[in-house]
Design a protein around this motif. Structure first.
Motif, short mmCIF file in Angstrom:
data_model
loop_
_atom_site.label_atom_id
_atom_site.label_comp_id
_atom_site.label_asym_id
_atom_site.label_seq_id
_atom_site.Cartn_x
_atom_site.Cartn_y
_atom_site.Cartn_z
N GLU A 82 0.83 -1.21 0.00
CA GLU A 82 0.00 0.00 0.00
C GLU A 82 0.87 1.27 0.00
OE1 GLU A 82 -3.00 -0.35 3.17
OE2 GLU A 82 -2.55 1.74 3.62
N LEU A 83 1.90 1.28 0.86
CA LEU A 83 2.75 2.48 0.96
C LEU A 83 3.62 2.64 -0.29
CD1 LEU A 83 3.84 2.42 4.73
CD2 LEU A 83 2.03 3.76 3.68
N ARG A 84 4.11 1.52 -0.83
CA ARG A 84 4.94 1.59 -2.04
C ARG A 84 4.10 2.10 -3.21
NH1 ARG A 84 10.54 0.37 -1.33
NH2 ARG A 84 10.57 0.38 -3.59
N GLU A 85 2.83 1.65 -3.27
CA GLU A 85 1.96 2.11 -4.35
C GLU A 85 1.73 3.62 -4.26
OE1 GLU A 85 -1.48 -0.42 -4.13
OE2 GLU A 85 -0.42 -2.07 -5.14
N LYS A 86 1.81 4.14 -3.02
CA LYS A 86 1.64 5.60 -2.85
C LYS A 86 2.97 6.32 -3.07
CE LYS A 86 -2.19 5.47 0.41
NZ LYS A 86 -2.49 5.46 1.85
N GLY A 87 4.02 5.56 -3.44
CA GLY A 87 5.32 6.17 -3.75
C GLY A 87 6.19 6.41 -2.53
N MET A 88 5.85 5.81 -1.37
CA MET A 88 6.66 6.06 -0.17
C MET A 88 7.84 5.09 -0.12
SD MET A 88 3.86 6.91 2.74
CE MET A 88 2.37 7.83 2.34
N GLU A 89 9.00 5.62 0.28
CA GLU A 89 10.22 4.81 0.37
C GLU A 89 10.27 4.12 1.72
OE1 GLU A 89 12.83 3.97 -1.53
OE2 GLU A 89 11.71 4.82 -3.21
N VAL A 90 9.89 2.87 1.78
CA VAL A 90 9.92 2.14 3.06
C VAL A 90 10.46 0.75 2.80
CG1 VAL A 90 8.05 3.31 4.32
CG2 VAL A 90 7.48 1.56 2.65
N SER A 91 10.96 0.10 3.86
CA SER A 91 11.41 -1.28 3.67
C SER A 91 10.42 -2.21 4.38
CB SER A 91 12.80 -1.47 4.26
OG SER A 91 12.74 -1.46 5.68
N LEU A 92 10.36 -3.44 3.88
CA LEU A 92 9.44 -4.42 4.45
C LEU A 92 9.78 -4.69 5.92
CD1 LEU A 92 7.08 -6.36 4.00
CD2 LEU A 92 8.68 -8.04 3.11
N GLU A 93 11.09 -4.72 6.23
CA GLU A 93 11.54 -4.98 7.62
C GLU A 93 11.04 -3.88 8.55
OE1 GLU A 93 13.68 -4.97 4.95
OE2 GLU A 93 13.52 -7.15 4.83
N GLU A 94 11.15 -2.64 8.07
CA GLU A 94 10.72 -1.50 8.88
C GLU A 94 9.21 -1.59 9.16
OE1 GLU A 94 11.07 3.39 8.50
OE2 GLU A 94 11.26 2.15 6.71
N ILE A 95 8.46 -1.96 8.14
CA ILE A 95 7.00 -2.05 8.29
C ILE A 95 6.66 -3.18 9.26
CG2 ILE A 95 4.82 -2.54 7.09
CD1 ILE A 95 5.95 0.06 6.18
N GLU A 96 7.33 -4.33 9.10
CA GLU A 96 7.02 -5.47 9.97
C GLU A 96 7.33 -5.12 11.43
OE1 GLU A 96 8.27 -9.33 8.57
OE2 GLU A 96 7.82 -10.21 10.53
N ARG A 97 8.44 -4.43 11.64
CA ARG A 97 8.80 -4.01 13.00
C ARG A 97 7.71 -3.10 13.56
NH1 ARG A 97 12.98 -0.47 12.54
NH2 ARG A 97 13.98 -1.93 11.15
N ASN A 98 7.26 -2.15 12.73
CA ASN A 98 6.22 -1.21 13.18
C ASN A 98 4.92 -1.94 13.51
OD1 ASN A 98 3.73 0.60 11.96
ND2 ASN A 98 5.08 1.74 13.31
N VAL A 99 4.53 -2.90 12.68
CA VAL A 99 3.30 -3.65 12.91
C VAL A 99 3.37 -4.39 14.25
CG1 VAL A 99 2.06 -5.73 12.11
CG2 VAL A 99 2.54 -3.90 10.50
N ARG A 100 4.50 -5.08 14.48
CA ARG A 100 4.65 -5.86 15.72
C ARG A 100 4.72 -4.95 16.94
NH1 ARG A 100 5.66 -11.34 14.81
NH2 ARG A 100 6.36 -11.81 12.70
N GLU A 101 5.45 -3.83 16.81
CA GLU A 101 5.57 -2.92 17.96
C GLU A 101 4.23 -2.29 18.30
OE1 GLU A 101 8.79 -0.31 16.98
OE2 GLU A 101 10.29 -1.84 17.48
N ARG A 102 3.46 -1.94 17.25
CA ARG A 102 2.16 -1.32 17.53
C ARG A 102 1.20 -2.32 18.18
NH1 ARG A 102 -1.02 1.51 13.50
NH2 ARG A 102 0.08 0.53 11.78
N ASP A 103 1.24 -3.58 17.74
CA ASP A 103 0.40 -4.61 18.38
C ASP A 103 0.70 -4.66 19.87
OD1 ASP A 103 -0.64 -5.36 15.98
OD2 ASP A 103 0.45 -7.27 15.83
#
Ligand code: DC
Length: 240
Positions: A171-192
């Motif tokens: 979703e973020l890549r489609e919006k043109g945002m520069e993010v890595s999958l690792e960073e997103i996974e970390r954020n998902v787990r930390e937010r949970d």
């Protein structure tokens, strides 16, 4: 479908669950199908976080809770229906912020901001007012437990954290945002973890919620599953 819309009883549908498991997409689809109002409560916590970032209450990722509370009085949140998106856009003090609230900067700080009791108090009161007339689908973390404990239909959504991270990454890549999958996974787990362990209104499944694990389900499959539950619940509430 127009028939369904005309005769639909007006109940409250609470959609709670983990971050990035498609709650908003699904809640929006349900609302469109039933002719209900869709309210994304996560967007409200994100809007407060964005405002705090833009007004110096969060610096280098550090949330100054007292400063956030001081800003609260000057934050007015409204929603306006956007026919192009088929959903409501969120505004802060009249400014459209829909496009700015889903960045990784906001995502990284929103759990901490949403754990502040005064923030929750203000936003929960707004959400209760928005759902007063029923006929709403509200998605969040505490809708079935705190905001509307009397909601007639409560869903608790979950999905494998890896699947969730991949979905958000795409979703973020489609919006043109520069993010890595690792960073997103970390954020998902930390937010949970943060959402489940905070003192005020932690994320938990309401006793009367139905679990929907959509790791391997399409939106269409989820809709079929949901409409069956909706029909059962509304038969039990012919007065609505
Ligand atoms: O649904 P979302 O990922 O956009 O929500 C953003 C954050 O807001 C989430 O990490 C937890 C918080 N939130 C909350 O505490 N209570 C809600 N009802 C909705 C969201």
């Amino acid at each position: 479908m127009s028939d369904t819309k005309k005769t639909n009883p007006k109940i409250i549908i609470a959609v709670d669950g983990y971050s990035s498991c498609g709650k908003s997409t699904f809640a929006k689809a349900i609302a469109a199908r039933l002719g209900y109002i869709f309210i994304d409560t996560g967007a409200m916590y994100r809007a407060v976080t964005l405002y705090a970032l833009e007004h110096g209450a969060i610096r280098s990722g550090m949330v100054d809770e007292e400063a956030v509370v001081k800003l609260l009085g000057e934050i007015s949140i409204t929603f306006r229906f956007n026919p192009q998106r088929g959903a409501s856009d969120i505004y802060v003090n009249g400014d459209l912020v829909e496009g700015k609230i889903r960045t990784i900067e906001v995502s990284n700080c929103v759990s901490q901001v949403s754990a502040i009791p005064e923030v929750r108090h203000k936003l929960v009161a707004m959400q209760q007012e928005m759902g007063r007339r029923r006929g709403v689908v509200m998605d969040g973390r505490d809708i079935g437990t705190v905001v509307f404990p009397d909601a007639e239909l409560k869903l608790f959504m979950t999905a494998d954290p890896k699947v969730r991270a991949e979905r958000r990454y795409k979703e973020l890549r489609e919006k043109g945002m520069e993010v890595s999958l690792e960073e997103i996974e970390r954020n998902v787990r930390e937010r949970d973890k943060a959402d489940m362990s905070r003192a005020v209104s932690p994320l938990r499944q309401a006793e009367d919620a139905i679990v929907l694990d959509n790791s391997h389900m399409t939106v269409d499959e989820q809709m079929t599953w949901f409409l069956d539950r909706f029909a059962r619940v509304t038969r039990q509430h012919p007065d609505r």
